[in-house]
Scaffold this motif. Structure first.
Motif, PDB file in Angstrom:
ATOM      1  N   GLN A  74     -11.075  28.526 -15.267  1.00  0.00           N
ATOM      2  CA  GLN A  74      -9.990  29.065 -15.927  1.00  0.00           C
ATOM      3  C   GLN A  74      -8.937  28.197 -16.464  1.00  0.00           C
ATOM      4  O   GLN A  74      -8.323  27.121 -15.814  1.00  0.00           O
ATOM      5  CB  GLN A  74      -9.211  29.768 -14.764  1.00  0.00           C
ATOM      6  N   ASP A 120      -5.324  28.483 -18.916  1.00  0.00           N
ATOM      7  CA  ASP A 120      -4.384  29.338 -19.712  1.00  0.00           C
ATOM      8  C   ASP A 120      -3.549  28.683 -21.018  1.00  0.00           C
ATOM      9  O   ASP A 120      -3.142  27.446 -20.805  1.00  0.00           O
ATOM     10  CB  ASP A 120      -3.177  29.818 -18.810  1.00  0.00           C
ATOM     11  N   GLU A 129      -0.285  28.764 -22.944  1.00  0.00           N
ATOM     12  CA  GLU A 129       1.148  29.561 -23.014  1.00  0.00           C
ATOM     13  C   GLU A 129       2.097  28.617 -23.877  1.00  0.00           C
ATOM     14  O   GLU A 129       1.941  27.261 -23.700  1.00  0.00           O
ATOM     15  CB  GLU A 129       1.754  29.483 -21.755  1.00  0.00           C
ATOM     16  N   TRP A 167      -2.361  24.433 -24.249  1.00  0.00           N
ATOM     17  CA  TRP A 167      -2.948  24.658 -23.127  1.00  0.00           C
ATOM     18  C   TRP A 167      -2.620  24.018 -21.700  1.00  0.00           C
ATOM     19  O   TRP A 167      -2.358  22.967 -21.575  1.00  0.00           O
ATOM     20  CB  TRP A 167      -4.453  24.129 -23.454  1.00  0.00           C
ATOM     21  N   LEU A 220      -3.660  37.930 -24.245  1.00  0.00           N
ATOM     22  CA  LEU A 220      -3.304  38.408 -23.148  1.00  0.00           C
ATOM     23  C   LEU A 220      -2.189  39.215 -23.250  1.00  0.00           C
ATOM     24  O   LEU A 220      -1.729  39.951 -22.499  1.00  0.00           O
ATOM     25  CB  LEU A 220      -3.054  37.684 -22.015  1.00  0.00           C
ATOM     26  N   ARG A 240      -0.339  34.471 -25.634  1.00  0.00           N
ATOM     27  CA  ARG A 240      -0.748  33.908 -24.420  1.00  0.00           C
ATOM     28  C   ARG A 240      -2.148  34.124 -24.244  1.00  0.00           C
ATOM     29  O   ARG A 240      -2.581  35.272 -24.729  1.00  0.00           O
ATOM     30  CB  ARG A 240      -0.193  34.450 -23.239  1.00  0.00           C
ATOM     31  N   LYS A 257      -6.283  33.347 -22.384  1.00  0.00           N
ATOM     32  CA  LYS A 257      -7.085  32.629 -21.141  1.00  0.00           C
ATOM     33  C   LYS A 257      -8.369  32.294 -21.538  1.00  0.00           C
ATOM     34  O   LYS A 257      -8.819  33.324 -22.237  1.00  0.00           O
ATOM     35  CB  LYS A 257      -7.076  33.751 -20.070  1.00  0.00           C
TER      36      LYS A 257
END
Ligand SMILES: *Cc1c(COP(=O)(O)O)cnc(C)c1O
Length: 323
Positions: free
Chosen positions: A3, A5, A7, A11, A112, A123, A125
């Motif tokens: 996983q 993310d 944002e 990364w 997201l 955002r 994922k």
């Protein structure tokens, strides 16, 4: 699974977590508007010593092209490779739920942000899933030539591996199944006369002495297996012709007895022979041998396991740890 993310324009850190459901807002861009891209990738384990990664740079290049088309941020090659590397070092992925020397990897990137209107997400994922698989041993396929519906239009998304290219195929696939076919072979969206590809597979025809496959356009997914087959055939001094192939060309080759074999190619299924095609209510035999597809399938498996005499630069070998 891995996983990661995205944002504030960057990364975060890679994390290995148990494969489980993730929390996504019901109005997330990926859920509502298809802001979602993926890849399909297979690795091979050699005698518990090495894991062979196949054409990983080409796979990354395609992910990058898909991301660019969908305005989705793409991790750097280094980050992408590290994610694969990290997951492959996780020993449990090799034995649950079955033990196999083949592992299928599915990288996904999801938008997201939630909003009523379709706008670009800030955002995202990245998720990397893995599942042990057994090589496809199924029978040859029967394909339905679809005359009304289309897979991809010019200027659209056909060349990208993105969510929007699949769900609209379910209805025509049901029609194919009602007509005793396994899947659909797609024609071009504007004239419904030129053959493009299958639902998740590229297609080859052995006509006379030559291997014919549709020339890539922006409405055809550039399969890595397709490209590998072309290279293997050329290395064997076989004529390969990439050009626009109409359904009439194929029907003509059937009529004159020049069509020897039809087969489809993909990472997940490998090389799969096509027994028949159905067009305008008529079923035509599409393969009179499975020699060519069988040989190429063997060659590709030899490349994966490092036993083929050429194309060793397609393989990146990684030492197995922790198993
Ligand atoms: C993934 C896919 C293929 C096959 O590509 P490979 O790289 O060979 O696995 C072909 N067509 C479509 C639509 C696909 O999604």
């Amino acid at each position: 699974m891995i996983q990661l993310d995205f944002e504030n324009g960057q990364w975060g850190d890679l994390e290995v977590v148990e494969q489980k459901e993730i929390e996504v807002h019901p109005s997330a861009m990926s859920v509502q508007f298809g802001s979602s891209v993926f890849e399909g990738y297979k690795v091979y384990r050699v005698e518990d010593k090495f894991i062979n990664l196949f054409r990983i740079k080409d796979n990354y290049k395609r992910l990058k092209n898909t991301c660019a088309r969908l305005c989705v941020p793409c991790p750097s090659y280094e980050l992408y490779f590290n994610a694969l590397d990290m997951l492959l070092d996780t020993s449990s992925i090799w034995s649950e739920p079955i033990d196999s020397e083949w592992l299928y990897l599915r990288p996904i990137i999801l938008g997201l942000d939630s909003h009523i209107m379709p706008i670009i997400s800030n955002r995202f994922k990245f998720i990397l899933l893995a599942a042990p698989i057994r090589p496809y041993q199924g029978d040859s396929l029967n394909l339905w030539i679809e005359e009304k519906y289309s897979r991809a239009a010019q200027g659209g998304l056909g060349y990208a591996k993105t969510a929007a290219n699949y769900a609209h195929q379910f209805l025509p696939m049901n029609i194919a199944k009602k007509n005793n076919c396994d899947s659909v072979l797609w024609l071009d969206a504007s004239t419904h006369s030129v053959i493009e590809e299958g639902s998740t597979m590229n297609v080859f025809f052995k006509i006379g002495d030559g291997f014919y496959t549709p020339k890539l356009t922006d409405s055809i997914l550039p399969g890595i297996t397709r490209d590998s087959v072309i290279n293997i055939l050329k290395e064997k001094k076989q004529p390969v012709i990439e050009k626009a192939i109409s359904i009439q060309d194929v029907l003509h080759a059937i009529k004159t007895g020049e069509l020897h074999e039809t087969f489809v190619t993909s990472t997940a299924l490998g090389i799969c022979s096509v027994d028949s095609i159905v067009y305008k209510g008529e079923r035509y035999k599409a393969s009179f041998t499975n020699k060519n597809s069988g040989e190429i399938r063997d060659n590709i498996n030899e490349i994966y396991s490092g036993r083929y005499h050429k194309f060793s630069d397609w393989i990146h070998s990684k030492k197995i740890v922790g198993r």
